[in-house]
Design a protein around this motif. Structure first.
Motif, PDB file in Angstrom:
ATOM      1  N   GLN A 100      -8.523  28.539  37.529  1.00 14.28           N
ATOM      2  CA  GLN A 100      -9.253  28.343  36.284  1.00 14.28           C
ATOM      3  C   GLN A 100      -9.772  26.912  36.226  1.00 14.28           C
ATOM      4  O   GLN A 100      -9.111  25.986  36.669  1.00 14.28           O
ATOM      5  CB  GLN A 100      -8.327  28.556  35.084  1.00 14.28           C
ATOM      6  CG  GLN A 100      -7.771  29.947  34.986  1.00 14.28           C
ATOM      7  CD  GLN A 100      -6.692  30.038  33.921  1.00 14.28           C
ATOM      8  OE1 GLN A 100      -6.191  29.041  33.430  1.00 14.28           O
ATOM      9  NE2 GLN A 100      -6.321  31.246  33.588  1.00 14.28           N
ATOM     10  N   ASP A 131      -9.774  22.728  31.239  1.00 19.52           N
ATOM     11  CA  ASP A 131     -10.383  22.322  29.970  1.00 19.52           C
ATOM     12  C   ASP A 131      -9.781  20.963  29.645  1.00 19.52           C
ATOM     13  O   ASP A 131      -8.620  20.862  29.291  1.00 19.52           O
ATOM     14  CB  ASP A 131     -10.068  23.344  28.882  1.00 19.52           C
ATOM     15  CG  ASP A 131     -10.688  22.999  27.542  1.00 19.52           C
ATOM     16  OD1 ASP A 131     -11.233  21.888  27.391  1.00 19.52           O
ATOM     17  OD2 ASP A 131     -10.623  23.841  26.636  1.00 19.52           O
ATOM     18  N   ARG A 132     -10.552  19.924  29.787  1.00 16.68           N
ATOM     19  CA  ARG A 132     -10.026  18.568  29.660  1.00 16.68           C
ATOM     20  C   ARG A 132      -9.549  18.227  28.254  1.00 16.68           C
ATOM     21  O   ARG A 132      -8.923  17.209  28.049  1.00 16.68           O
ATOM     22  CB  ARG A 132     -11.065  17.557  30.137  1.00 16.68           C
ATOM     23  CG  ARG A 132     -11.404  17.749  31.603  1.00 16.68           C
ATOM     24  CD  ARG A 132     -11.719  16.432  32.242  1.00 16.68           C
ATOM     25  NE  ARG A 132     -12.056  16.590  33.626  1.00 16.68           N
ATOM     26  CZ  ARG A 132     -11.172  16.490  34.619  1.00 16.68           C
ATOM     27  NH1 ARG A 132      -9.940  16.232  34.375  1.00 16.68           N
ATOM     28  NH2 ARG A 132     -11.567  16.636  35.872  1.00 16.68           N
ATOM     29  N   GLU A 133      -9.852  19.065  27.277  1.00 13.75           N
ATOM     30  CA  GLU A 133      -9.365  18.807  25.916  1.00 13.75           C
ATOM     31  C   GLU A 133      -8.584  20.003  25.370  1.00 13.75           C
ATOM     32  O   GLU A 133      -8.459  20.169  24.172  1.00 13.75           O
ATOM     33  CB  GLU A 133     -10.535  18.435  25.014  1.00 13.75           C
ATOM     34  CG  GLU A 133     -11.150  17.106  25.421  1.00 13.75           C
ATOM     35  CD  GLU A 133     -12.154  16.577  24.411  1.00 13.75           C
ATOM     36  OE1 GLU A 133     -12.059  16.943  23.230  1.00 13.75           O
ATOM     37  OE2 GLU A 133     -13.016  15.799  24.823  1.00 13.75           O
ATOM     38  N   GLU A 134      -8.053  20.811  26.260  1.00 13.77           N
ATOM     39  CA  GLU A 134      -7.314  22.004  25.877  1.00 13.77           C
ATOM     40  C   GLU A 134      -6.124  21.678  24.971  1.00 13.77           C
ATOM     41  O   GLU A 134      -5.764  22.466  24.116  1.00 13.77           O
ATOM     42  CB  GLU A 134      -6.819  22.729  27.133  1.00 13.77           C
ATOM     43  CG  GLU A 134      -5.992  23.952  26.849  1.00 13.77           C
ATOM     44  CD  GLU A 134      -5.533  24.653  28.104  1.00 13.77           C
ATOM     45  OE1 GLU A 134      -4.743  25.583  27.976  1.00 13.77           O
ATOM     46  OE2 GLU A 134      -5.963  24.275  29.199  1.00 13.77           O
ATOM     47  N   TYR A 135      -5.540  20.541  25.140  1.00 12.88           N
ATOM     48  CA  TYR A 135      -4.338  20.169  24.386  1.00 12.88           C
ATOM     49  C   TYR A 135      -4.656  19.246  23.214  1.00 12.88           C
ATOM     50  O   TYR A 135      -3.770  18.585  22.689  1.00 12.88           O
ATOM     51  CB  TYR A 135      -3.320  19.522  25.334  1.00 12.88           C
ATOM     52  CG  TYR A 135      -2.910  20.460  26.450  1.00 12.88           C
ATOM     53  CD1 TYR A 135      -2.028  21.513  26.211  1.00 12.88           C
ATOM     54  CD2 TYR A 135      -3.430  20.320  27.727  1.00 12.88           C
ATOM     55  CE1 TYR A 135      -1.671  22.385  27.219  1.00 12.88           C
ATOM     56  CE2 TYR A 135      -3.076  21.190  28.743  1.00 12.88           C
ATOM     57  CZ  TYR A 135      -2.198  22.221  28.478  1.00 12.88           C
ATOM     58  OH  TYR A 135      -1.842  23.098  29.481  1.00 12.88           O
ATOM     59  N   GLU A 188      -2.843  20.955  36.406  1.00 15.06           N
ATOM     60  CA  GLU A 188      -2.455  21.767  35.241  1.00 15.06           C
ATOM     61  C   GLU A 188      -1.004  22.203  35.337  1.00 15.06           C
ATOM     62  O   GLU A 188      -0.299  22.264  34.330  1.00 15.06           O
ATOM     63  CB  GLU A 188      -3.376  22.979  35.107  1.00 15.06           C
ATOM     64  CG  GLU A 188      -3.085  23.851  33.891  1.00 15.06           C
ATOM     65  CD  GLU A 188      -3.256  23.150  32.546  1.00 15.06           C
ATOM     66  OE1 GLU A 188      -2.700  23.664  31.542  1.00 15.06           O
ATOM     67  OE2 GLU A 188      -3.937  22.104  32.469  1.00 15.06           O
TER      68      GLU A 188
END
Length: 68
Positions: free
Chosen positions: A4, A7-11, A43
């Protein structure tokens, strides 16, 4: 299996690039575990650090068993 895209701002925060030193064995093991989960080495480390997955082999095996 492709990984996958991170997503660099997933958190809720931007990820920063960091450098760590690992033995070739540790790199290979992280890559294998990440590939099995369909995620990157980065990740995998993020999730381990956040306690979202366990580094305990028994818990990982049970989780894989339950997921099937």
């Amino acid at each position: 299996m492709s990984r996958q895209k991170a997503d660099r701002e997933e958190y809720g925060e931007k990820k920063d690039r960091v450098n760590i030193s690992l033995t070739p064995t540790a790199q290979r093991l992280l890559d294998q575990q990440g590939a099995a989960m369909g995620i990157s080495r980065s990740e995998l480390i993020e999730r381990l650090a956040r306690g979202l997955i366990s580094s305990n082999p028994e818990v990982r095996s049970l989780g894989g068993f339950c997921a099937n």
